[in-house]
Structures are given as C-alpha cells and as structure tokens.
Design an enzyme around this catalytic site. Structure first.
Site, PDB file in Angstrom:
ATOM      1  CG  ASP A  99     -41.629  70.923  33.196  1.00  0.00           C
ATOM      2  OD1 ASP A  99     -41.276  69.898  33.811  1.00  0.00           O
ATOM      3  OD2 ASP A  99     -41.749  72.038  33.745  1.00  0.00           O
TER       4      ASP A  99
ATOM      5  CG  ASP B 170     -19.928  46.952  27.904  1.00  0.00           C
ATOM      6  OD1 ASP B 170     -19.393  48.023  27.574  1.00  0.00           O
ATOM      7  OD2 ASP B 170     -20.436  46.166  27.085  1.00  0.00           O
TER       8      ASP B 170
ATOM      9  CG  ASP C  51     -18.071  49.355  23.773  1.00  0.00           C
ATOM     10  OD1 ASP C  51     -18.356  49.011  24.930  1.00  0.00           O
ATOM     11  OD2 ASP C  51     -18.598  48.860  22.759  1.00  0.00           O
TER      12      ASP C  51
ATOM     13  CG  HIS D  86     -21.896  39.244  21.722  1.00  0.00           C
ATOM     14  ND1 HIS D  86     -20.559  39.506  21.518  1.00  0.00           N
ATOM     15  CD2 HIS D  86     -21.999  38.909  23.031  1.00  0.00           C
ATOM     16  CE1 HIS D  86     -19.889  39.353  22.654  1.00  0.00           C
ATOM     17  NE2 HIS D  86     -20.744  38.976  23.588  1.00  0.00           N
TER      18      HIS D  86
ATOM     19  CG  HIS E 236     -19.107  47.521  17.991  1.00  0.00           C
ATOM     20  ND1 HIS E 236     -18.837  48.783  18.463  1.00  0.00           N
ATOM     21  CD2 HIS E 236     -19.271  46.742  19.093  1.00  0.00           C
ATOM     22  CE1 HIS E 236     -18.854  48.766  19.793  1.00  0.00           C
ATOM     23  NE2 HIS E 236     -19.105  47.533  20.205  1.00  0.00           N
TER      24      HIS E 236
ATOM     25  CG  HIS F   5     -23.065  49.498  18.533  1.00  0.00           C
ATOM     26  ND1 HIS F   5     -24.225  48.953  19.020  1.00  0.00           N
ATOM     27  CD2 HIS F   5     -22.074  49.008  19.325  1.00  0.00           C
ATOM     28  CE1 HIS F   5     -23.938  48.170  20.072  1.00  0.00           C
ATOM     29  NE2 HIS F   5     -22.644  48.197  20.271  1.00  0.00           N
TER      30      HIS F   5
ATOM     31  CD  GLU G 232     -18.113  44.091  22.044  1.00  0.00           C
ATOM     32  OE1 GLU G 232     -18.774  43.846  23.059  1.00  0.00           O
ATOM     33  OE2 GLU G 232     -18.325  45.060  21.298  1.00  0.00           O
TER      34      GLU G 232
ATOM     35  CE1 TYR H 241     -21.655  38.139  28.191  1.00  0.00           C
ATOM     36  CE2 TYR H 241     -21.638  36.926  26.110  1.00  0.00           C
ATOM     37  CZ  TYR H 241     -21.289  38.046  26.848  1.00  0.00           C
ATOM     38  OH  TYR H 241     -20.584  39.056  26.253  1.00  0.00           O
TER      39      TYR H 241
ATOM     40  CD  GLU I 215     -16.745  46.295  24.317  1.00  0.00           C
ATOM     41  OE1 GLU I 215     -17.459  46.318  25.339  1.00  0.00           O
ATOM     42  OE2 GLU I 215     -17.153  46.634  23.196  1.00  0.00           O
TER      43      GLU I 215
HETATM   44  N1  GLY Z   1     -21.365  48.339  25.132  1.00  0.00           N
HETATM   45  C1  GLY Z   1     -22.066  47.814  24.033  1.00  0.00           C
HETATM   46  C2  GLY Z   1     -21.234  46.910  23.264  1.00  0.00           C
HETATM   47  O1  GLY Z   1     -20.260  46.414  23.756  1.00  0.00           O
HETATM   48  O2  GLY Z   1     -21.426  46.725  22.105  1.00  0.00           O
HETATM   49 MN    MN Z   2     -18.856  46.903  22.178  1.00  0.00          MN
HETATM   50 MN    MN Z   3     -19.307  47.285  25.416  1.00  0.00          MN
END
Ligand code: GLY
Ligand code: MN
Ligand code: MN
Length: 485
Positions: free
Chosen positions: A65, A308, A319, A391, A395, A402, A419, A423, A442
């Site tokens: 609940d 992050d 972000d 990546h 964004h 996002h 960013e 890695y 970032e």
């Molecule tokens: N924190 C998610 C990104 O950097 O897109």
């Molecule tokens: Mn980001």
């Molecule tokens: Mn981020």
C-alpha cells in the site's frame, strides 16, 4: 501507519485543517501567469480546428500500500502548475461554447476534495482551488469528465500522446486516470484493438498521437526567464553539493554516504527531489553509465569516483557530473584520461552557440577522444571502433533531465549538457594500468545570443581546482556517529 480510522470528519474540520497557509510554501514557484502564457503559446502552435488533450501522470505503486512519491507529467505541469494525479486538460485552438453559452478555450478536470483522503495523503486543490490558485477558470471535478459532451469528431485534429496501457485501475474510483482514459477513448472512438502509434503516421481519422510531442518539444526547448531562474538554482545547488563532497570525501566512506552528502546539500537548499537517481560509482563502477546501486561499502584511495547528480528544484533539474580521486590526488594515468575528457568538453563548449546541433558538438568530442585514446595507445588508431565513449555528449535539460528534443538547431535560451566521458572497464583490451578508470565531466550550458553561459561553474572542473578544494576542511570532518552492530 496503516489506514485504520474511518470517516470522522466534519465540514468544519475539513476546511480549517486543509487550508494551506501561504507562509508554509516556498515563494518562488512558477506563477499562474507563466502557465497561462504557455497555454496560449501552445494554442498558437496547434493546427487549425484542433484540440490538444493531456493526462496527468499515473500514480506508480512501490509495494503493497505504498506508492512512489507522485511526480506530475512535465507537459501537464508546464501548462498548469497542477501537481496532483487523476486529471485531464483540454486546450482548444478556437473558442468553444458551453451549454450555458459561456465561451472557453481550455478546460481541466481534477480530483475532487475529500476530507478523509486529504487527512491521509495530503491536501488537494479541488476544482475551486484550481480556479483560484492556478487561474484555470473552467475547472471541474474529474467525475464530470464522463458527461462532458464535446463532439470530438468535429475537430480536424485531436492531439494527444498515445497510451502505454500501464495505468492501474482503481475499481473503487470511477474517475481515476484509468477511467478517465477509458472515457476519453469512448468519446473519440479510439480503435478497440492495438494503439494508434503503430500506424505509420500515428494518426487514425482525426486522432493524432505524434504531433503534440513535437510541438511540446519546441515549446519547452526555449526556456522562459522564470524557468531559467529555477534551472539556475537547481544547477547552483548541484554544484554546491559537488564542492561539499570534494571537501568531505575520505577513503573508506561508502558510495551511499557520498550520495547522502550530495542529497543532504540538495535538501538543505530546499530542492524537493533528485531529477534522476543519483549515480555514485567508485573505480570500475563508474564504467556503468547509469550506475545507481551505489552499494560499494568502502571507496578506495586508488580509485576515481564518478558522481552524476542533479537536484530538482520546483520541477526543474540539473545534471552535473564530477569525477574526482578519492585520495585527493589524481594518479598519472587518471590525470591523462581526465585531461583528455576535459579537452573534449572544452572544445565542444567553445562551439556552443545558436545554429549548431548537438550532433555537431558530439562529433567534436568524439574526434578529440579518439585521437587522444590512440595517442595513449589505448586504441590502435583513431578510426578504431571502440566502446570507451559509448554515448552522445549533449541533451536538453528542463522539467526532464532528458528534456524533449526541440526540432532544428540550438537557439538562444536553450539549456543543454556537455558531457563527454571515457570508461575503461576491467579486462579491456588495453594495458591494465588503464583498467577501472572512468571519467565523465558534465556541465550545464545556457545557449546565449553569441555563445553560451556555463551554469555549473561553481563546481571545480580542472585538476588543479579539484585537488586544491579537496585539501580544504569540511564541516563534516567532525561528524561522527556511533557504530551500529
Ligand atoms: N544523468 C544522466 C545523464 O547524464 O544523461
Ligand atoms: Mn546528462
Ligand atoms: Mn548526468
């Protein structure tokens, strides 16, 4: 606490207990004029003879609940300021005439006041509160939506976002979101099998499930001054948290404790929430791009820690990522990777201005990262395919971390992240001295007339700045708690 008390409430109690004193609320929420003006901006972008229909976000169950803390659908919030579930909003391109002759071009149906429910789960505005507080003059209880008799077939387009069929039915509530969606589907002759989204045009008859997202992306992309004030605050809070952690971090702390320091600072500045689950990854955990377990009990002084995190302030999220050495000093290998990511980021930032695309910014960072990785011998040539930078680098941020992608190129008053990252997991095909190094840097950038403004500048970024700040004392240095066995 279980729900055990029955209905004990008099009307007197109801009104005295639940009126919200304004001094109990922050004074810097978006005002009704902001939302009103945004509804008008949407109306101007709607196609001729159309209506746009928005539903509040569903309540999500966590367990038994207990539900997750409710979070409004960002489009709904942007257009209304309403933070409660089980609501529908209709924005019409043209004036409509009600049975009583009233003219209106927007109408909202919201959950009704309910003394017992409000004692357990919090205050509700109700339709009268929505009129008064949010300035939506045509506000009704959601129980009235079923009998609301606009003929949807007369519109050239009925715009909405298609349903994911993941809304729970509360059988005791005939106007919960599930029921509101069913009632809407009946009113618009929604196909009884499948969804509209599967059709190539995302359109059946006058129902259109594609265009509204595009229009909202365009609207939300360019931030208004009131939004920028909140984004600046969210970013400043997040930068302040990074600073405090840089001073407070010590080998032996857990990833969770470090997360807690960030989030304490968020709350200290009255950020309601995080904009996304906090990512605190030491060593090779940093290689998991969205590592949110944060379980490692002891971070080691040979490791980098990738953090992050974004505060959400009145709906708007930051972000910001910083990667720092737990020991306070970067090792030579960590330094080389860090400098490479920083260079990629700075080159991309130099190109940030109206007219560029986020893809172009990503390409700048990728070229620099590939060239640098090849020079360090981590890849064989700069053209080698690899997964060390998997990546994109940008964004939009706003009500979503996002945020919807506006069409076209960057424009003044858009806010984006920059960013890049590298890695290198354990067992990567390179010398093992690089293993376990994960770096993302970032920052949040406001696109200005001529270029950009770095909103997250309060969080140190260069190696020298980070190492210098990490030497400073922290108010948490003396914060000791007894051990719990
Ligand atoms: N924190 C998610 C990104 O950097 O897109
Ligand atoms: Mn980001
Ligand atoms: Mn981020």
């Amino acid at each position: 606490m279980k729900k055990t008390v029955g209905t004990l409430f008099s009307a007197l109690l109801f009104f005295s207990l639940y009126a919200q004193p304004s001094e109990d609320l922050p004074g810097d929420f978006l005002g009704q004029s902001f939302h009103k003006e945004r509804r008008q901006a949407l109306r101007e972008k709607l196609p001729p003879n159309s209506v746009a229909v928005f539903f509040a976000n569903p309540i999500r169950n966590r367990s038994n609940d207990v539900d997750f803390v409710y979070h409004q659908d960002p489009n709904f919030y942007y257009l209304t300021g309403y933070k409660e579930p089980d609501a529908v909003l209709l924005i019409f391109k043209d004036k409509q005439t009600a049975n009583n002759g009233n003219q209106y071009d927007e109408i909202i149906f919201v959950q009704p006041r309910n003394a017992q429910a409000e004692m357990w789960t919090g205050r509700r505005l109700g339709n009268l509160g929505v009129k008064e507080t949010l300035g939506l003059n045509e506000a009704f209880n959601n129980t009235d939506f079923k009998k609301y008799n606009v003929d949807f077939s007369k519109f050239q387009a009925v715009l909405f976002t298609d349903f994911n069929n993941d809304v729970r039915d509360n059988p005791l509530d005939s106007a919960d979101l599930y029921s509101l969606i069913e009632q809407f589907k009946q009113k618009v002759n929604y196909p009884s099998v499948g969804t509209i989204n599967v059709s190539r045009e995302a359109r059946i008859n006058n129902l259109n499930t594609r265009e509204l997202a595009v229009i909202m992306g365009t609207l939300r992309g360019k931030k208004q001054p009131e939004e920028l004030a909140l984004i600046r605050k969210a970013v400043a809070i997040s930068g302040m948290a990074q600073r405090e952690v840089m001073k407070a971090i010590k080998p032996g702390m857990s990833e969770r404790e470090i997360q807690g320091i960030h989030e304490y600072v968020f709350k200290k500045y009255e950020a309601e929430d995080v904009g996304y689950p906090s990512i605190v990854g030491a060593g090779h955990n940093g290689c998991i791009l969205h590592y949110i377990e944060n379980y490692k009990p002891n971070v080691r002084n040979t490791e980098l820690i990738l953090m992050d995190l974004g505060a959400e302030y009145h709906g708007y999220t930051a972000d910001v990522t910083r990667t720092i050495p737990v020991s306070g000093k970067f090792s030579p290998e960590q330094k080389m990777i860090y400098e490479l990511v920083l260079k990629a980021q700075e080159e991309a930032m130099k190109a940030c201005k109206p007219g560029v695309t986020t893809q172009e910014l990503s390409a700048i960072t990728r070229r620099i990262v590939n060239k640098g990785l090849a020079e360090l011998g981590i890849i064989k040539s700069e053209n080698e395919q690899h997964l060390y930078y998997p990546h994109g680098c940008c964004h939009h941020i706003g009500l979503d971390v996002h945020d919807p992608v506006p069409q076209g190129r960057l424009e003044e008053n858009m806010v984006i992240t920059v960013e890049p990252g590298i890695y290198i997991p354990e067992n990567a095909k390179c010398d093992k001295r690089w293993w376990g190094i994960a770096v993302r840097i970032e920052d949040d950038c406001l696109i200005t007339k001529e270029g950009y403004e770095l909103l997250s500048s309060s969080a140190p970024r260069t190696i020298d700045e980070i190492e210098a700040l990490m030497k400073e004392p922290s108010p948490l240095d003396d914060f000791e708690l007894p051990e719990i066995k």
